[in-house]
Design a protein around this motif. Sequence first.
Motif: not given
Lengths: 131, 174
Positions: B73-83
């Motif tokens: 998760v970034t500081n701007s609350k944008v999430k990255f998800v990796m499978v």
Amino acid sequence: GQKMSLSVLESMGFRVGQALGERLPRETLAFREELDVLKFLCKDLWVAVFQKQMDSLRTNHQGTYVLQDNSFPLLLPMASGLQYLEEAPKFLAFTCGLLRGALCTLGIESVVTASVAALPVCKFQVLIPKS
Amino acid sequence: MAVCIAVIAKENYPLYIRSTPTENELKFHYMVHTSLDVVDEKISAMGKALVDQRELYLGLLYPTEDYKVYGYVTNSKVKFVMVVDSSNTALRDNEIRSMFRKLHNSYTDVMCNPFYNPGDRIQSRWALLPVSDPVQVGPAFCVLLPSFCRTCLAILVAKMQPFGKQGRKGLFKL
């Protein structure tokens, strides 16, 4: 007239602030509270854009913050004193948007206004409404 | 290597989802959706934890029988998800971290693009080129950009040559 152009400038600053708010705090850890975000604005953002830190930050701990810059780089070359006081808002609109945009990316909705008593000292007032 | 990568906005809608096996994409979309709950849990747990433990990389969110899901998760609350594929056991933690770091850099570049409105779906193929091919999170972007710049510079220099003869007007006739 002038109000339109000021709001256009402010929205340009807002977009730039959003991008900076994403790029600058990259390696720093997540902010714990509002005051940390404001401190980041005063130190990292101001240094990145104007190569100097904000001179003072005051708050009433209820959502109002006053950021004071005693030698604002955009006003410094203009005059020192009361000359050109009415022209000053044009140079501050973009910076207000910049602050608002950076706050927005970091998750804080705010209203930013600027005031000049005597060049080149200027104050930015950040109002964060309590939800 | 990663089989699916997703960028989720802070309001929890997807900005960008890409998966390698293009059949059965819906399964990965669903997996990413369910992982959002785990991400929110971790974020709120992090909020209550000690100051020193705050980190952007969330680690393994949950393992299934075929896949493992990682979050960031970034500081701007944008999430990255990796499978990633579970069978690939050679994939180490710091490799996943570096993949997330590259994704974060690409996302920041997308944000800085003046033609991009924050909150829109990410359409640009250029911006996320390093991660758009989840199999090879490689330096594709770095290879393309310098040659592009070089050709642009060459064109500009060629146009600037007659500057002296035509005066200032010649500068604008690109």
